[in-house]
Each structure stands twice: as C-alpha cells, then as structure tokens.
Design an enzyme around this catalytic site. Structure first.
Site, short mmCIF file in Angstrom:
data_model
loop_
_atom_site.label_atom_id
_atom_site.label_comp_id
_atom_site.label_asym_id
_atom_site.label_seq_id
_atom_site.Cartn_x
_atom_site.Cartn_y
_atom_site.Cartn_z
N TYR A 270 19.35 4.45 -4.91
CA TYR A 270 18.99 3.38 -5.14
C TYR A 270 19.38 2.44 -4.63
O TYR A 270 18.58 1.63 -3.85
CB TYR A 270 18.17 3.33 -6.18
CG TYR A 270 16.96 2.33 -7.29
CD1 TYR A 270 15.88 3.48 -6.83
CD2 TYR A 270 17.28 1.96 -7.48
CE1 TYR A 270 14.68 2.16 -7.18
CE2 TYR A 270 15.96 0.44 -7.83
CZ TYR A 270 14.60 0.73 -7.34
OH TYR A 270 13.42 -0.10 -7.99
N SER B 236 14.53 -5.33 -5.24
CA SER B 236 15.00 -4.54 -6.91
C SER B 236 16.66 -5.41 -6.76
O SER B 236 17.49 -5.35 -5.61
CB SER B 236 16.12 -2.97 -6.29
OG SER B 236 15.81 -3.07 -8.13
N1 LIG Z 1 9.52 -0.32 -12.71
C1 LIG Z 1 10.53 -1.05 -12.49
O1 LIG Z 1 11.58 -2.49 -13.49
C2 LIG Z 1 11.39 -1.53 -11.48
C3 LIG Z 1 11.82 -2.72 -11.05
C4 LIG Z 1 12.67 -3.29 -9.64
C5 LIG Z 1 11.72 -2.79 -8.29
N2 LIG Z 1 10.91 -1.79 -8.59
C6 LIG Z 1 10.37 -1.43 -7.32
O2 LIG Z 1 8.81 -1.02 -7.77
C7 LIG Z 1 8.21 -0.42 -6.37
C8 LIG Z 1 6.98 0.72 -7.52
O3 LIG Z 1 7.57 0.66 -9.04
P1 LIG Z 1 6.65 1.54 -9.97
O4 LIG Z 1 8.27 1.64 -11.09
O5 LIG Z 1 5.71 0.47 -10.09
O6 LIG Z 1 7.06 3.02 -9.67
P2 LIG Z 1 5.88 3.85 -10.14
O7 LIG Z 1 4.71 3.35 -11.17
O8 LIG Z 1 6.70 5.51 -10.11
O9 LIG Z 1 5.23 3.74 -8.29
C9 LIG Z 1 5.57 3.89 -7.48
C10 LIG Z 1 4.87 4.47 -6.51
O10 LIG Z 1 5.01 4.18 -5.20
C11 LIG Z 1 4.32 5.62 -4.88
N3 LIG Z 1 5.41 6.43 -3.83
C12 LIG Z 1 6.52 7.49 -3.57
N4 LIG Z 1 6.91 7.65 -3.28
C13 LIG Z 1 6.11 7.95 -2.02
C14 LIG Z 1 5.99 8.13 -0.48
N5 LIG Z 1 6.92 8.67 0.11
N6 LIG Z 1 5.05 7.68 -0.17
C15 LIG Z 1 3.92 6.55 -0.67
N7 LIG Z 1 3.74 6.76 -1.67
C16 LIG Z 1 4.80 7.03 -2.20
C17 LIG Z 1 3.88 6.24 -5.92
O11 LIG Z 1 2.57 7.84 -5.80
P3 LIG Z 1 3.25 9.00 -5.11
O12 LIG Z 1 4.07 9.37 -6.03
O13 LIG Z 1 1.69 9.26 -5.69
O14 LIG Z 1 3.42 8.60 -3.81
C18 LIG Z 1 3.30 5.86 -6.67
O15 LIG Z 1 2.19 5.12 -6.02
C19 LIG Z 1 9.01 0.54 -6.30
O16 LIG Z 1 9.63 -0.03 -4.60
C20 LIG Z 1 10.30 -0.08 -6.49
O17 LIG Z 1 11.50 0.38 -6.30
C21 LIG Z 1 10.27 -1.26 -9.81
#
Ligand SMILES: NC(=O)c1ccc[n+]([C@@H]2O[C@H](COP(=O)([O-])OP(=O)(O)OC[C@H]3O[C@@H](n4cnc5c(N)ncnc54)[C@H](OP(=O)(O)O)[C@@H]3O)[C@@H](O)[C@H]2O)c1
Length: 245
Positions: free
Chosen positions: A160, A147
């Site tokens: 974070y 990020s």
């Molecule tokens: N969205 C953004 O703007 C953004 C920007 C920069 C980086 N990111 C990064 O992109 C990645 C995905 O984020 P997203 O936005 O797609 O979020 P999201 O829709 O909330 O998806 C997060 C995923 O991670 C899983 N997860 C969370 N805790 C976990 C654990 N302890 N063990 C295994 N799985 C786990 C969740 O499933 P469960 O809860 O069922 O485990 C879900 O499948 C993250 O690393 C986030 O920091 C996102």
C-alpha cells in the site's frame, strides 16, 4: 438539486471508487454542487446506488462498472462519460485497495502485485485515458487520493505504501506534463477515514495521534480542489492529517 452555492455548476466529474466510502461522499457532494457525475467502481450495484441517490436529489449521474487495473475498461468508462455528458472537467482518482497488511516476509506476492496494479497502475490508466477528454475542454482538474502512508515508512503496509508513494510522484510528473494544457493535478491525502477499507486497521497504532474521520469530512477539501479558479495550484499535496505524513 439546490444548494446555496453550486460551485461546480456545468462541470462534469468522473469519480472512481464511487460505490462507497470516500468516493461516494465526493460523488454526492459534487452532484449537490451542480456537477454531472460518473460514478465508477467494479461493483455495479454500489455505483448504481450512488447514482440513484444523486438522481433522487435531482442531480445528473451515470453508473459505470469499471476495473481501473484494466486499461480497456477505463477507456470505456471515459468514453461513456463523455458520451453521456458531453465532456469531462474533473477526474477524481480515488479507487483503491488496502493491500495485504503483512510484513514483507509474510506477504503474498500476488496480493502485493494487485495493490500496485489497482492503486498505482490504475491511477495511471485513469489519468492517461481521461487526458484527451480534458484537453478537449481546454482545462481540467485531476485529483488523486493519496495517503500519508505513501510518505513515511510503516511496518506491515509495504504494498500500500509503495503504491501511494508512486502515486505521489505520478501526481507531480503529470502536473508538469499537463500544465501546458491548463490541466492541474493535485494529491488529496485524507488521513484516517472510517470506511470498509480501514475497518480493522483503524484500531492499530498506525494512526496514533490522528483523528478518525467520516467520508463526509473529506468533502470540503475535495470541493476546494475541484472548484479552484484556473489556473490554480498544481503538483501539490493537500492533506487533512494532523501530524507529519
Ligand atoms: N480510508 C482511509 O483511511 C484512507 C486514508 C488515505 C487514503 N485513502 C484512499 O482513499 C481511497 C478510497 O478508499 P476508501 O477508504 O473509501 O475505501 P473503500 O470504502 O473500500 O472504497 C474503495 C472504492 O474503490 C473501489 N475499487 C477498488 N478496487 C477497484 C478497482 N480495481 N477498480 C475500480 N474500483 C475499485 C471500490 O469498489 P469495488 O470494490 O466495487 O471495485 C470502492 O468503491 C483509496 O484510494 C484509499 O487508498 C483512504
């Protein structure tokens, strides 16, 4: 499942956090490009849904319930993937949580700790557990979803931001440690993406000057990194952001 150019034909990919958001989009895309995909997250129903979509398109997928904060659980995920598909070539370390969203003074210590345990220690667990499998293939790719908040200080996101700053360093260290084994390790920075994680944050000025993406907008970069010819880049950070991180 047919696409004009299946860049990942014959490869096996493991994608954490594949139950929704960015991870699901990457898992579906990798499968469309020919990879067998292990879809992992805690919520079994969500990863089963991703795997079912892949199967419905004629691809190969496995759904595994995994908590990346628990090393034994991560080891089981890796072992089940190897058993199902005969090896692992690509690991997308994507599972993450958004943190407490509070200034440090108002933050909850347990929430802070959990953010580090999932986003940073979870990434370490995934890389460590997958290494032997990647080495058995003689090459491989680890893609860590980082990020921009891990590179600049923004009020209210300390847990974070610190977890992602650590992930950036882990990427660089791993790249050096795994270079002799032909394994590349890079960081993918998506910038703001509309997902369950960002719903509330997206409206705030944290993302001023940025563009709000759909998870599918992250797919071209995720494919680019997974499909790089060997040896390819390693220890690098690839970003979809529009301003300095
Ligand atoms: N969205 C953004 O703007 C953004 C920007 C920069 C980086 N990111 C990064 O992109 C990645 C995905 O984020 P997203 O936005 O797609 O979020 P999201 O829709 O909330 O998806 C997060 C995923 O991670 C899983 N997860 C969370 N805790 C976990 C654990 N302890 N063990 C295994 N799985 C786990 C969740 O499933 P469960 O809860 O069922 O485990 C879900 O499948 C993250 O690393 C986030 O920091 C996102």
């Amino acid at each position: 499942m047919q696409t004009q150019e299946q860049q990942l034909r014959g490869k096996v990919a493991l994608v954490t956090g594949a139950g929704r958001g960015i991870g699901r989009a990457i898992a579906l895309a990798y499968a469309r490009h020919g990879a067998a995909v292990c879809c992992a997250a805690r919520s079994l129903g969500q990863v089963e849904e991703t795997a079912a979509r892949i199967a419905a398109e004629g691809g190969r997928a496995l759904a595994v319930s995994t908590d990346v904060a628990d090393f034994a659980s991560v080891e089981r995920m890796v072992s089940e993937t190897e058993q199902a598909f005969g090896g692992i070539d690509i690991v997308v370390i994507n599972a993450g949580v958004g943190g407490g969203q509070q200034p440090v003074e108002a933050s909850d210590p347990q929430t802070w700790r959990t953010t580090i345990e999932v986003n940073l220690i979870g990434a370490y667990h995934c890389a460590k557990a997958a290494m032997p499998a990647l080495k058995r293939r003689g090459a491989g790719k680890i893609i860590a979803v980082g990020s921009g908040l891990g590179q600049r200080g923004v009020a209210g996101v300390s847990d974070y931001a610190c977890s992602k700053a650590g992930l950036a360093m882990l990427t660089r260290v791993l790249a050096q440690e795994l270079a002799p084994a032909g394994i590349s390790v890079n960081q993918l920075i998506p910038g703001p993406v509309v997902t369950q994680m960002t719903g509330a944050r997206m409206a705030r000025d944290t993302f001023a000057g940025e563009w709000a993406k759909s998870p599918e907008d992250v797919v071209p970069l995720a494919l680019f990194l997974a499909a790089q010819p060997e040896p390819g880049p390693s220890g690098q950070s690839f970003s979809l952001m529009r301003r300095d991180a």
